[in-house]
Design a protein around this motif. Structure first.
Motif, short mmCIF file in Angstrom:
data_model
loop_
_atom_site.label_atom_id
_atom_site.label_comp_id
_atom_site.label_asym_id
_atom_site.label_seq_id
_atom_site.Cartn_x
_atom_site.Cartn_y
_atom_site.Cartn_z
N ASN A 1 -32.30 -25.54 2.70
CA ASN A 1 -32.05 -25.26 1.42
C ASN A 1 -32.30 -23.83 1.24
O ASN A 1 -32.24 -23.42 -0.08
CB ASN A 1 -32.83 -26.28 0.69
CG ASN A 1 -32.85 -26.19 -0.82
OD1 ASN A 1 -31.49 -26.00 -1.06
ND2 ASN A 1 -33.48 -26.63 -1.83
N ASP B 1 -31.64 -27.42 -6.17
CA ASP B 1 -33.06 -28.25 -6.65
C ASP B 1 -33.73 -29.11 -5.52
O ASP B 1 -32.81 -29.76 -4.63
CB ASP B 1 -32.87 -29.30 -7.75
CG ASP B 1 -32.61 -28.38 -8.99
OD1 ASP B 1 -32.34 -27.17 -9.01
OD2 ASP B 1 -32.19 -29.02 -10.19
N GLY B 2 -35.02 -28.93 -5.16
CA GLY B 2 -35.68 -29.58 -4.25
C GLY B 2 -37.31 -29.37 -4.32
O GLY B 2 -37.79 -28.71 -4.94
N HIS C 1 -35.98 -24.74 -7.77
CA HIS C 1 -34.77 -25.03 -8.42
C HIS C 1 -33.53 -23.99 -7.81
O HIS C 1 -33.87 -22.83 -7.33
CB HIS C 1 -34.77 -24.87 -9.91
CG HIS C 1 -35.90 -25.84 -10.45
ND1 HIS C 1 -35.45 -27.03 -10.57
CD2 HIS C 1 -37.05 -25.60 -10.88
CE1 HIS C 1 -36.74 -27.64 -11.34
NE2 HIS C 1 -37.53 -26.80 -11.27
#
Length: 504
Positions: free
Chosen positions: A282, A310-311, A319
């Motif tokens: 990510n 987002d995570g 975000h």
């Protein structure tokens, strides 16, 4: 009288001239002494200590590693925090686990945000009593656990304007300690120019100025490292000028700064693993560079990531569009700082105190071997090893590429592992490693080129990665048609994050 008066006047004038000459000579000598560089310390002369700064007491294994690799003399152990709620002081978050043995301990108490924000409302005597009570409790605990406690240290980031108030607390605290107990404080870089600093440090046996973390970058475009040799010279000179015994506090940890998409700081973390971030799908690496123009100057490295969606990253909520800056130290940055301390600290230096104690389960800090390499002024190496381990399924093998050295491979890493042609069935990798299968092909001009090809024809497994930090492992699963060769031929193409770093 006509004979004696001129003689007396002449004598008086001569005496005045002699007095002025003496004063000028003394002033010149004092100025010369203040600007004269002190005798440099030899590497083996400088005692080494560490701060242990976690909620859990360090393991005996980690303490033993510090003793063996860096010949550590003492440990400054965070024993708890002093909190202020509802107009009451109390100690909270006492360190968990057994206190380490076999090394002298200084128990350290720092202040919570609540205490710091209301410090002016707290009585100096009351704060001293609370700290002394916590220390007595911990002394009793240490006696029961056969740990050797020789001192108490206060780590309260007092605003510079409140140093005189801090002085009163230290004076009151001194009166409540048993004779022979060493009392010390940590010091902020911002205190160095305060006229109240000399009288404050006069209340303690020694102090530990923190030669790092002077400024936190509030915006993503501010390129500010944890520690910079450019400012360290000035800080060490200022500490020496106080003529007060001190340990030089040096940084060996990384921090991670989260910014929003507009570039404003959201939060800072000092316990995240740079290697884990480097392999997070990510996070998109958009920039990597030493803070200085060249890593040869002993610079930390700065990695900039953009959050894709987002995570949660290692417990940190992020975000899409957020920016993550990772400031990573290396042995060369610590090495350069230690060298400056040895050259400029002078005869009041008690040693070097490294923040933090290396721990096997703390990847955000340089490991014990990296710290020892830096403090002994030795060159670092990126020692990259490749090995095949049998997998669970038939003919399945796990290719592990590990950096067991003290320098990181950065700026892109390419590792080629030779295999027998026609023996690869398939290949897949965990995130962080990008695998390719390569063939040696003979061109029409009889030269040989390495070209991408299918696994069935390949005689090279190529692993590409953005970086490879000490202790980091890149894993790739390979299904062979036969057993892999017992001896691997490996070639590595990369650069390291240290000056003249060697790749083994």
């Amino acid at each position: 009288m006509s004979l004696t008066l001129p003689f007396r006047l002449l004598s008086s004038r001569k005496a005045q001239l002699i007095f002025i000459a003496v004063v000028l000579m003394a002033t010149a000598a004092a100025i010369a002494n203040s600007h004269r560089k002190p005798r440099p310390w030899q590497i083996h002369e400088v005692p080494i200590t560490f701060w242990a700064w976690r909620s859990q007491a360090p393991s005996q294994k980690d303490v033993r590693a510090a003793l063996e690799t860096s010949h550590a003399r003492a440990l400054f152990l965070r024993a708890g925090q002093i909190d202020y709620q509802d107009k009451k002081l109390r100690r909270i978050r006492a360190v968990k686990g057994s206190l380490p043995t076999g090394i002298d301990l200084h128990l350290v108490y720092n202040g919570t945000r609540s205490l710091l924000s209301q410090l002016e409302a707290v009585g100096a005597e009351e704060l001293a009593v609370t700290i002394a009570e916590a220390f007595r409790e911990d002394i009793s605990r240490a006696d029961h656990e056969h740990a050797s406690v020789i001192g108490l240290q206060i780590d309260i980031d007092v605003p510079t304007r409140l140093l005189s108030r801090y002085e009163k607390t230290l004076k009151a605290l001194r009166g409540q300690l048993k004779p022979g107990t060493q009392l010390s404080i940590t010091g902020l870089p911002t205190w160095m120019q305060s006229s109240e600093l000399p009288s404050t440090v006069a209340q303690v046996d020694f102090w530990v100025p923190q030669f790092y973390g002077a400024e936190i970058p509030e915006r993503v475009d501010q390129i500010i490292p944890i520690s910079s040799p450019q400012y360290l010279d000035r800080f060490v000179d200022s500490a020496r000028a106080l003529h007060k015994p001190f340990y030089a506090g040096l940084a060996a940890y990384s921090w991670v700064l989260l910014y929003n998409s507009s570039g404003s700081l959201i939060t800072l973390r000092g316990d995240m693993d740079p290697a884990t971030l480097a392999t997070d799908p990510n996070l998109e690496l958009t920039d990597q560079r030493p803070f200085a123009k060249s890593a040869r100057s002993g610079s930390e490295w700065r990695f900039l990531y953009r959050v894709r969606a987002d995570g949660v990253v290692d417990g940190l909520v992020v975000h899409a569009g957020d920016l993550l800056v990772v400031d990573v130290p290396n042995p060369e940055s610590l090495r350069a700082s230690a060298r400056i301390v040895r050259e400029l600290a002078g005869d009041r230096l008690l040693g070097i105190c490294v923040f933090r104690l290396p721990a096997a389960d703390d990847p955000s800090t340089l490991n014990a071997e990296q710290v020892a390499t830096a403090l002994s002024d030795r060159d670092s190496t990126a020692n990259i090893q490749a090995r095949f381990k049998p997998g669970k399924a038939a003919q399945t093998w796990l290719l592990e590429i590990e950096n067991i050295g003290t320098a990181s491979a950065v700026g892109g890493v390419r590792i080629d592992v030779d295999v027998n042609a026609g023996t690869i069935e398939s290949i897949s990798a965990e995130h962080g490693a990008s695998p390719e299968t390569i063939c040696h092909l003979q061109r029409s001009d009889d030269t040989v080129a390495a070209m991408p090809c299918s696994p069935r024809r390949a005689d090279i497994i190529r692993i590409n990665a953005a970086s490879l930090h000490p202790g980091q492992i890149l894993r790739t699963t390979v299904v062979f048609t036969t057993k892999p060769p017992p001896i691997l031929s490996v070639s590595v193409a990369t650069e390291t994050d240290v000056a003249d770093g060697v790749i083994n």
